[in-house]
Enzyme design. Structure first.
Site, PDB file in Angstrom:
ATOM      1  N   ASN A   1       7.997   4.473  -6.498  1.00 25.86           N
ATOM      2  CA  ASN A   1       9.069   4.204  -5.323  1.00 25.86           C
ATOM      3  C   ASN A   1       9.205   2.694  -4.999  1.00 25.86           C
ATOM      4  OD1 ASN A   1      11.082   4.783  -3.294  1.00 25.86           O
ATOM      5  ND2 ASN A   1       9.485   4.633  -1.690  1.00 25.86           N
TER       6      ASN A   1
ATOM      7  N   GLU B   1       7.720   5.664  10.985  1.00 30.70           N
ATOM      8  CA  GLU B   1       6.934   5.035  10.011  1.00 30.70           C
ATOM      9  C   GLU B   1       6.845   3.456  10.183  1.00 30.70           C
ATOM     10  OE1 GLU B   1       7.178   7.119   6.797  1.00 30.70           O
ATOM     11  OE2 GLU B   1       6.348   5.266   5.515  1.00 30.70           O
TER      12      GLU B   1
ATOM     13  N   GLU C   1      -2.731   6.241  -7.999  1.00 30.15           N
ATOM     14  CA  GLU C   1      -2.245   7.377  -7.444  1.00 30.15           C
ATOM     15  C   GLU C   1      -3.192   8.625  -7.719  1.00 30.15           C
ATOM     16  OE1 GLU C   1       0.454   8.760  -5.174  1.00 30.15           O
ATOM     17  OE2 GLU C   1      -0.470  10.732  -5.961  1.00 30.15           O
TER      18      GLU C   1
ATOM     19  N   GLN D   1      10.051  10.331  -0.297  1.00 26.21           N
ATOM     20  CA  GLN D   1      10.657   9.645   0.881  1.00 26.21           C
ATOM     21  C   GLN D   1      11.709  10.661   1.328  1.00 26.21           C
ATOM     22  OE1 GLN D   1       8.834   7.502   2.640  1.00 26.21           O
ATOM     23  NE2 GLN D   1       7.604   6.435   1.142  1.00 26.21           N
TER      24      GLN D   1
ATOM     25  N   TYR E   1      -1.826   4.477  -3.862  1.00 27.52           N
ATOM     26  CA  TYR E   1      -1.048   5.498  -3.468  1.00 27.52           C
ATOM     27  C   TYR E   1       0.529   5.354  -3.792  1.00 27.52           C
ATOM     28  CZ  TYR E   1      -5.002   5.315  -0.026  1.00 27.52           C
ATOM     29  OH  TYR E   1      -6.173   5.307   0.668  1.00 27.52           O
TER      30      TYR E   1
ATOM     31  N   ASP F   1       0.090   2.768   0.912  1.00 25.91           N
ATOM     32  CA  ASP F   1       1.058   3.612   1.592  1.00 25.91           C
ATOM     33  C   ASP F   1       0.290   5.055   1.627  1.00 25.91           C
ATOM     34  OD1 ASP F   1       3.346   5.183   2.792  1.00 25.91           O
ATOM     35  OD2 ASP F   1       4.562   4.857   0.889  1.00 25.91           O
TER      36      ASP F   1
ATOM     37  N   CYS G   1       2.715   6.311   7.721  1.00 28.67           N
ATOM     38  CA  CYS G   1       3.618   7.337   8.314  1.00 28.67           C
ATOM     39  C   CYS G   1       2.787   7.801   9.448  1.00 28.67           C
ATOM     40  CB  CYS G   1       4.145   8.325   7.484  1.00 28.67           C
ATOM     41  SG  CYS G   1       2.565   9.116   6.704  1.00 28.67           S
TER      42      CYS G   1
END
Ligand SMILES: C[S@@+](CC[C@H](N)C(=O)[O-])C[C@H]1O[C@@H](n2cnc3c(N)ncnc32)[C@H](O)[C@@H]1O
Length: 366
Positions: free
Chosen positions: A223, A357, A239, A189, A218, A299, A324
């Site tokens: 994070n 976002e 992921e 990020q 994802y 995400d 995003c």
């Protein structure tokens, strides 16, 4: 914030508004687009908020300088940038001083990427149109000593790392600090202060019952996964990127967390695995039937969630969607008509641009 390049540099497209004005404009567009009147707004710092940045290198008779694309898509020479982190600002100046008189480092250098963390660690990646050899490595080692930063040299098919290709990031989420190992490749990020608030917003707005399990798609380097694991009994996070899963597995150990399993699976592969349509060696130590997934967290990249995976999300009572790209978010919410919006937020990760976002907490309508 004022910048000499406002109106010329194509990066900051919303330069003719104050920070508050641009945020107001972006938020009202989102409210209108999604038909919402009450949303949470998470602001950015108005300067020095981007902890990774990439610049072109411009060579001419006067030497070398950094360059960005102008609004007309031509190279615009710049000597500073106010949106990058304080460490990137300092390193930009020091690096140029060092490289301008060093033929080996300067020759055919065409771009520089800076990756920094709030712990003041850095990786500077120098990208070349030439082969890199031992003489380059020797010069990079000297640069490391004077810049106190890891240096990576890249050219087609070549990557030379001096000294490390990772740094550490620390995020404090509701008083608890999480440590992350961040590789030079793989997603991070860009705005860590907004990132921290995004994670807190998610935690504040979900209330899982005891024994709830979370499925994440994802997940990047974990994070959100690491702090969210405190809210759930067990977490399975997936992921597509090998590098990110490698970091995620190291991060789980670094933070001594024992209720997360990370698996390298694309969203599409995960659907096949859950449907038992395909067996994956990567899942050999995991029994998917042992989970009681009450929440799914996504995400995705700008393209959003593909149609099949979106259909898959409908198996879960609660969906947490970080996006995003409002356009694909809107498309995906239209596909998720069986869900109501519990909470919606805008996170201003990309101040001075029209990007924003969004975060949505969805619950199946009973
Ligand atoms: C916006 S990033 C979010 C990462 C993470 N949630 C974070 O906060 O750092 C999107 C992630 O999706 C991954 N990705 C892209 N396409 C994918 C796919 N088809 N299936 C699974 N992951 C994918 C990317 O590698 C990237 O790490």
């Amino acid at each position: 914030m004022n910048c000499n390049y406002f109106g010329k540099c194509g990066s900051c497209t919303l330069h003719d508004y104050t920070y508050e004005e641009q945020l107001e404009k972006k938020v009202s567009l989102i409210k209108k687009d999604f038909g919402l009147s009450d949303i949470d707004i998470i602001k950015s710092e108005s300067k020095n908020f981007r902890y990774r940045a990439e610049f072109r290198i411009y060579h001419d008779d006067s030497g070398i300088s950094y360059a960005m694309n102008s609004f007309e898509k031509r190279a615009l020479k710049i000597d500073e940038c106010h949106i990058v982190s304080p460490l990137i600002s300092t390193l930009m100046i020091k690096l140029l001083e060092l490289v301008k008189d060093n033929h080996i480092l300067k020759h055919k250098l065409f771009a520089v990427e800076f990756l920094t963390s709030t712990t003041d660690e850095a990786i500077i990646t120098l990208i070349y149109h030439k082969k890199l050899d031992d003489s380059w490595k020797e010069e990079a080692k000297k640069a490391l000593l004077s810049l106190h930063s890891n240096i990576i040299g890249r050219s087609r098919g070549i990557k030379i790392v001096v000294d490390k290709d990772y740094i550490h990031e620390k995020l404090t989420i509701f008083g608890k600090t999480y440590k992350y190992k961040v590789l030079d490749t793989g997603f991070t990020q860009p705005n860590p202060k907004v990132n921290q608030k995004m994670i807190e917003w998610v935690i504040k707005n979900i209330n899982p019952l005891p024994n709830s399990n979370l499925l994440e798609l994802y997940c990047g380097l974990g994070n959100f996964t690491l702090p969210l694991s405190k809210e759930f009994d067990k977490v399975l996070a997936t992921e597509v990127s090998k590098a990110s899963i490698k970091s995620a597995n190291e991060n789980v150990m670094l933070n001594k967390i024992d209720n997360i399993k990370f698996v390298r699976l694309s969203a599409q592969e995960l659907v096949e695995a859950m449907d038992k349509k395909r067996e994956f060696n990567r899942l050999k130590d995991i029994n998917l039937d042992d989970y009681n997934f009450t929440h799914v967290f996504v995400d995705p990249p700008r393209a959003g969630v593909d149609e099949k995976s979106c259909e898959f999300l409908k198996r879960f009572e609660n969906i947490i969607y970080i996006s995003c790209n409002p356009k694909t978010l809107k498309r995906d919410l239209e596909r998720l008509k069986e869900y109501e919006i519990v909470r919606f937020a805008t996170f201003d990760q990309f101040a001075y641009t029209s990007h924003i976002e969004c975060g949505v907490i969805l619950r199946r309508i009973s």
